[in-house]
Design a protein around this motif. Structure first.
Motif, short mmCIF file in Angstrom:
data_model
loop_
_atom_site.label_atom_id
_atom_site.label_comp_id
_atom_site.label_asym_id
_atom_site.label_seq_id
_atom_site.Cartn_x
_atom_site.Cartn_y
_atom_site.Cartn_z
N THR A 10 0.83 -1.19 0.00
CA THR A 10 0.00 0.00 0.00
C THR A 10 0.88 1.26 0.00
OG1 THR A 10 -1.82 1.05 1.20
CG2 THR A 10 -0.23 -0.09 2.55
N GLY A 12 1.06 3.89 1.68
CA GLY A 12 1.57 4.36 2.97
C GLY A 12 2.91 3.73 3.35
N HIS A 13 3.20 2.54 2.82
CA HIS A 13 4.49 1.90 3.08
C HIS A 13 5.50 2.23 1.99
CE1 HIS A 13 2.64 -0.33 6.24
NE2 HIS A 13 1.94 -1.12 5.46
N TYR A 15 5.70 5.07 -0.30
CA TYR A 15 6.21 6.43 -0.50
C TYR A 15 7.28 6.84 0.52
CZ TYR A 15 2.79 6.89 -4.20
OH TYR A 15 2.08 6.71 -5.36
N VAL A 192 -9.92 12.27 -1.10
CA VAL A 192 -9.14 11.10 -1.49
C VAL A 192 -9.12 10.08 -0.36
CG1 VAL A 192 -6.99 12.32 -0.85
CG2 VAL A 192 -6.86 10.30 -2.29
N GLY A 194 -7.16 7.62 0.74
CA GLY A 194 -5.89 6.88 0.85
C GLY A 194 -5.44 6.37 -0.50
N SER A 195 -4.42 5.51 -0.51
CA SER A 195 -3.85 5.09 -1.79
C SER A 195 -4.76 4.14 -2.56
CB SER A 195 -2.47 4.46 -1.58
OG SER A 195 -2.56 3.37 -0.71
N VAL A 222 -10.74 12.02 -5.93
CA VAL A 222 -9.88 10.91 -6.36
C VAL A 222 -10.51 9.61 -5.87
CG1 VAL A 222 -7.52 10.01 -6.38
CG2 VAL A 222 -7.91 12.46 -6.02
N ILE A 250 -3.66 9.96 -8.28
CA ILE A 250 -2.75 11.09 -8.52
C ILE A 250 -1.32 10.57 -8.43
CG2 ILE A 250 -2.08 13.41 -7.77
CD1 ILE A 250 -5.03 13.28 -8.52
N MET A 253 1.47 13.42 -6.38
CA MET A 253 0.88 14.07 -5.21
C MET A 253 1.74 15.18 -4.62
SD MET A 253 -2.06 13.78 -3.86
CE MET A 253 -3.02 12.37 -3.39
N GLY A 268 -4.45 7.77 7.09
CA GLY A 268 -3.24 6.96 6.98
C GLY A 268 -2.05 7.81 7.38
N THR A 270 1.04 8.16 6.37
CA THR A 270 1.87 8.89 5.41
C THR A 270 1.11 10.10 4.87
OG1 THR A 270 3.13 6.91 4.92
CG2 THR A 270 3.21 8.64 3.27
N GLU A 274 2.33 14.11 5.16
CA GLU A 274 2.33 15.08 4.05
C GLU A 274 1.55 16.34 4.41
OE1 GLU A 274 2.47 11.51 0.71
OE2 GLU A 274 0.62 12.61 0.99
N HIS A 294 -6.10 2.17 14.40
CA HIS A 294 -4.97 3.12 14.49
C HIS A 294 -5.21 4.43 13.73
CE1 HIS A 294 -3.44 0.81 10.86
NE2 HIS A 294 -3.29 2.04 10.43
C1 LIG Z 1 -6.36 0.60 4.77
C2 LIG Z 1 -4.97 0.59 5.32
O1 LIG Z 1 -4.43 -0.43 5.71
N1 LIG Z 1 -4.39 1.77 5.39
C3 LIG Z 1 -3.03 1.94 5.91
C4 LIG Z 1 -2.11 2.27 4.76
O2 LIG Z 1 -2.80 3.34 4.11
P1 LIG Z 1 -2.48 4.05 2.74
O3 LIG Z 1 -1.66 3.24 1.84
O4 LIG Z 1 -3.74 4.63 2.24
O5 LIG Z 1 -1.48 5.07 3.36
P2 LIG Z 1 -1.39 6.57 3.67
O6 LIG Z 1 -2.66 7.29 3.74
O7 LIG Z 1 -0.51 6.64 4.87
O8 LIG Z 1 -0.54 7.05 2.41
C5 LIG Z 1 -1.08 7.07 1.12
C6 LIG Z 1 0.01 7.54 0.20
O9 LIG Z 1 -0.46 7.40 -1.12
C7 LIG Z 1 -0.37 8.66 -1.77
N2 LIG Z 1 -1.43 8.75 -2.78
C8 LIG Z 1 -2.73 8.53 -2.45
C9 LIG Z 1 -3.70 8.65 -3.41
C10 LIG Z 1 -3.33 9.01 -4.73
O10 LIG Z 1 -4.14 9.15 -5.64
N3 LIG Z 1 -2.02 9.22 -5.00
C11 LIG Z 1 -1.04 9.09 -4.05
O11 LIG Z 1 0.13 9.29 -4.35
C12 LIG Z 1 -0.50 9.69 -0.66
O12 LIG Z 1 -0.02 10.94 -1.08
C13 LIG Z 1 0.33 9.02 0.42
O13 LIG Z 1 1.70 9.21 0.19
O14 LIG Z 1 -0.80 2.56 5.21
C14 LIG Z 1 -0.69 3.60 6.20
C15 LIG Z 1 0.78 3.78 6.57
O15 LIG Z 1 1.29 2.64 7.15
C16 LIG Z 1 -1.58 3.30 7.41
O16 LIG Z 1 -1.54 4.37 8.34
C17 LIG Z 1 -3.00 3.08 6.92
O17 LIG Z 1 -3.87 2.82 7.99
#
Ligand SMILES: CC(=O)N[C@H]1[C@@H](OP(=O)(O)OP(=O)(O)OC[C@H]2O[C@@H](n3ccc(=O)[nH]c3=O)[C@H](O)[C@@H]2O)O[C@H](CO)[C@@H](O)[C@@H]1O
Length: 364
Positions: A10, A12-13, A15, A192, A194-195, A222, A250, A253, A268, A270, A274, A294
């Motif tokens: 995902t 969040g891990h 980026y 948005v 999350g990812s 998004v 996106i 981002m 999330g 990450t 940001e 969490h």
């Molecule tokens: C459902 C789940 O298990 N979610 C976990 C996951 O979330 P998830 O992968 O959604 O993580 P985050 O919200 O932390 O980060 C999302 C990342 O994706 C990027 N982004 C998002 C949408 C987009 O269109 N383009 C883009 O680039 C954001 O800018 C950000 O850098 O990992 C995080 C960090 O360990 C955790 O805190 C979340 O609880």
């Protein structure tokens, strides 16, 4: 330096890992990097597209209840450890960094067993299963929330923040909202989930669109890559509006975020790193489907500092959403107070601190 990085499943891990690679390349253009991810995770697309050397392994997560699938998972884990050991032997890293997700469990375990220096990064305030497992074997553990400290062996923990914060804080963005068919001089809010996108948020947004089409602010919605077609099939029946743009994902981002007046999203870790690095006010809807709730804990750290509003998913309707968006977008003073409060929480040196830690560990 030869840096092996593993993190996946995902955004969040992924980026935070990419932000560390960028900072390393900035400081040392000759550094060698290998990213190890899983076939199934979105890293298998994102990382090679950036031209970063990438190896993929087949791995799957544990089910929380006892099931036959878990035997397959253990088998695949041991197979991945075996494969990871081979990758470690051939790449010969000075240090290995894990940023979470099942794949990093196998890679970091394999590296630690071969006496290669290892560091993991925990983005969340509640420690994930993989990092909990790895904490026994790795040399150092970088954290982003003080609350995570007590959940790890005390002598290993270092507060660095989330490296992605520095990457977004340092970008000089000349992005134009015209790329979304929107105007640059109108306040704009992004929605948005999350990812991966968020089902309930998408449903509520589809219902809210006719109302949002009447607003003086602009909205970038998004959907998440896998949910875009479904959303569009519902939206196509509605009148299109020139203050709304619907995107599936996106890719840039860090360039887009500085152009936004606000963000509605999941909490999330990450994403929050940001938003605080840049000082973007937000409306957070924590995912109720994550370990130990969490995301609510993550969100409360911003809400308590007056940097964000929060809507529980159980209370999320088109009315509660639109009224929170109005509260944020129609009150410039409130928005700038929230922006300042968010920025105070930011850790814009996190990538440099993470790299210092990696260098220190690689030389010890
Ligand atoms: C459902 C789940 O298990 N979610 C976990 C996951 O979330 P998830 O992968 O959604 O993580 P985050 O919200 O932390 O980060 C999302 C990342 O994706 C990027 N982004 C998002 C949408 C987009 O269109 N383009 C883009 O680039 C954001 O800018 C950000 O850098 O990992 C995080 C960090 O360990 C955790 O805190 C979340 O609880």
């Amino acid at each position: 330096m030869r840096l092996m990085v593993s993190g996946g499943g995902t955004g969040g891990h992924i980026y935070p890992a990419l932000a560390v690679i960028n900072e390393l390349k900035r400081q040392d253009p000759d550094a060698e990097v290998l990213y190890v991810g899983s076939h199934r995770g979105i890293e298998s697309k994102i990382v090679p597209d950036l031209g970063i050397p990438f190896e993929a392994m087949t791995i799957q997560g544990f089910k929380r209840s006892l099931s036959l699938e878990n035997f397959k998972t253990v088998y695949l884990f041991l197979k991945s450890v075996h494969q990871a050991k081979k990758l470690v032997r051939s790449f010969k890293p000075d240090v290995v960094l894990g940023t979470g997700g099942y794949v990093s469990g196998a890679v970091l375990y394999a590296a630690a067993k071969q006496h290669i220096p290892t560091v993991i990064h925990e983005q969340n305030s509640v420690v994930g299963m993989t990092n909990k497992f790895l904490s026994r074997y790795v040399d150092k553990i970088a954290i982003n929330f003080e609350d995570a400290r007590a959940q790890f062996p005390a002598d290993k923990v270092v507060m660095t923040g989330n490296p992605r914060a520095q990457e977004v804080a340092n970008i000089k963005s000349d992005f134009s909202l015209s790329a979304f068919n929107l105007k640059d001089d109108v306040p704009t809010i992004m929605v948005v989930g999350g990812s991966q996108g968020a089902l309930k948020l998408n449903q509520v947004m589809v219902e809210a669109l006719p109302e949002l089409a009447k607003k003086s602010y602009q909205v970038v919605f998004v959907t998440g890559p896998k949910r875009y077609d479904h959303v569009m099939s519902q939206v196509n029946k509605m009148v299109s509006a020139d203050n709304i743009s619907i995107q599936s994902y996106i890719n840039n981002m860090p360039e887009v975020l500085p152009k936004l007046a606000g963000v509605v999203g999941r909490s999330g870790a990450t994403t929050l790193a940001e938003l605080t690095a840049l000082g973007v006010p937000s409306i957070l809807i924590p995912s109720p489907y994550v370990t130990a709730d969490h995301q609510t804990k993550n969100a409360m750290s911003l809400v308590n500092a007056n940097a964000a509003l929060m809507i529980k998913e159980a209370d999320l309707t088109n009315q509660t959403l639109v009224s929170a968006m109005d509260e944020l977008m129609n009150d410039d003073q409130k928005r700038s107070a929230m922006a300042a409060a968010a920025k105070k929480l930011g850790k814009p040196k996190a990538a440099t601190e993470m790299l210092s830690l990696l260098k220190e560990v690689s030389q010890s």
